[in-house]
Write a protein that holds these residues in place. Sequence first.
Motif, mmCIF file in Angstrom:
data_model
loop_
_atom_site.group_PDB
_atom_site.id
_atom_site.type_symbol
_atom_site.label_atom_id
_atom_site.label_comp_id
_atom_site.label_asym_id
_atom_site.label_seq_id
_atom_site.Cartn_x
_atom_site.Cartn_y
_atom_site.Cartn_z
ATOM 1 N N PRO A 173 42.095 29.331 46.317
ATOM 2 C CA PRO A 173 41.208 30.414 45.889
ATOM 3 C C PRO A 173 40.031 30.497 46.868
ATOM 4 C CG PRO A 173 40.814 28.456 44.557
ATOM 5 C CD PRO A 173 41.836 28.068 45.608
ATOM 6 N N VAL A 174 39.650 31.700 47.228
ATOM 7 C CA VAL A 174 38.519 31.904 48.145
ATOM 8 C C VAL A 174 37.628 32.984 47.539
ATOM 9 C CG1 VAL A 174 37.919 32.021 50.597
ATOM 10 C CG2 VAL A 174 40.284 31.638 49.971
ATOM 11 N N TYR A 175 36.314 32.866 47.767
ATOM 12 C CA TYR A 175 35.368 33.771 47.107
ATOM 13 C C TYR A 175 34.517 34.537 48.103
ATOM 14 C CZ TYR A 175 36.809 30.778 43.307
ATOM 15 O OH TYR A 175 37.576 30.105 42.417
ATOM 16 N N GLY A 176 33.963 35.649 47.605
ATOM 17 C CA GLY A 176 32.866 36.283 48.320
ATOM 18 C C GLY A 176 33.250 37.257 49.407
ATOM 19 N N ALA A 177 34.385 37.921 49.305
ATOM 20 C CA ALA A 177 34.709 38.931 50.313
ATOM 21 C C ALA A 177 34.400 40.345 49.817
ATOM 22 C CB ALA A 177 36.165 38.833 50.730
ATOM 23 N N TYR A 220 41.809 35.854 46.446
ATOM 24 C CA TYR A 220 40.385 36.183 46.564
ATOM 25 C C TYR A 220 39.841 36.709 45.237
ATOM 26 C CZ TYR A 220 38.855 35.657 51.426
ATOM 27 O OH TYR A 220 38.443 35.138 52.630
#
Lengths: 257, 257
Positions: A179-183, A153
């Motif tokens: 990949p992950v976004y915006g938490a 993240y």
Amino acid sequence: MVPEDSIALATRLADAARAVVMKYYRTAVAIDDKADSSPVTIADREAEQAMRALIEAAHPNHGIVGEELGAVRADADYVWVLDPVDGTKAFITGKPLFGILIALLHRGRPVVGIIDHPALGERFLGVAGRPTFYNGKPARTRACPSLEKAWLYATSPEMFRAGPEADAFQRLKKRVKHPVYGAECYAYGLLAAGFVDLVVEATMKPMDYCALVPVVEGAGGVITDWQGAALGLGSSGQVIAAGDAKLHAAARAVLAG
Amino acid sequence: MVPEDSIALATRLADAARAVVMKYYRTAVAIDDKADSSPVTIADREAEQAMRALIEAAHPNHGIVGEELGAVRADADYVWVLDPVDGTKAFITGKPLFGILIALLHRGRPVVGIIDHPALGERFLGVAGRPTFYNGKPARTRACPSLEKAWLYATSPEMFRAGPEADAFQRLKKRVKHPVYGAECYAYGLLAAGFVDLVVEATMKPMDYCALVPVVEGAGGVITDWQGAALGLGSSGQVIAAGDAKLHAAARAVLAG
């Protein structure tokens, strides 16, 4: 050296800030631009004021470093580091992942940390040398030694400064599973609770990262700057947290190039 | 032409899918990779199965197009378009913004849409020609005619294909007040409820956008592809939603270059 009354005070700060923040959440609050053009609202200022008043009443000799209202006695043995609304853009747009960040530092080292999510009714409490609690239950990171299986993240791929910093993140991003976004700060809680493996961010201020340290460490994770040094008031703002120490080392090696 | 029993059925689909999804949320579910290397879990498949069974029982002549289990009778007058877990990466990592997307199309036009957020207990219901409801209360977009004051959401700046598409987003991003990332389908609900002004995305499938149309339109917003055409099963996957029709036009002009 974590005085019990300071742990109780941290919880009272979170309760007080939560009440202020929820009074303004999803209402038409005026939005001001700060010097760095980031937004701020009355919720940030009033919540910080409420926390500072409680600290001044309980421990007038403790220092305070706040996101909105500056520093007093920052050289004291005990210093509170406060971000009344971390993820102000999320808060302003009604996205419930923003958080209240509260840290107590003892001689520069974060020993108490709270990540509180008022809109979700969720709270992480970390105390040096003790297990992290998530809504009153112990939280543990999960094992994930290899980059190729890791969920990563970051608030945004655009938070890294163009040049070596952004290049390092791009290198790492290509090596992980997803990949992950915006938490926002919620990502560190997800890591502490064993749902994600890695959080890598940059351009962070002490108010953004100090509270994360006891939460992540107490859950069995590792959190440092990109060079592996402990985080404190004077860190670079490059933060890497991993649930598994082996993953932390592997990711740091990729960031170093 | 929106039959009342189909609106009721849409709500029952959401209830059924929500029960399945929450059974698996934040548990150690196996994660499979789809052909496009995106992740999928048993929660996606079982929730879609539950919805398809309810449709087959109530309207065996209706078509169904599902994210995980394919299409049947896609040329029927009424076609259900289903995404059991939109934001699968959010779901897998315990981030509560993922949603269940349910659309009913009549002759190609979305006439019923549900955005349901199981982990938040929140639901948006849109029906053509009627006001959108958010947790049972009417939702309205807010006025914001100018790009310079607009808050823009996208899942990620990396969702746009390199070349003209990514360039167009970068142009737009520089014109708005603040770009924000990572709200998944929750961004469209925030737009419908008047908390954000603009959502611009790409590489979307019909299962990702059909349900959004009645929700956004019923709240007073405008949602089309980047060329301004109505969204349906055969759209390009470039989606632009705005709470204010003037902002929609201004943003489209910037995307067009």
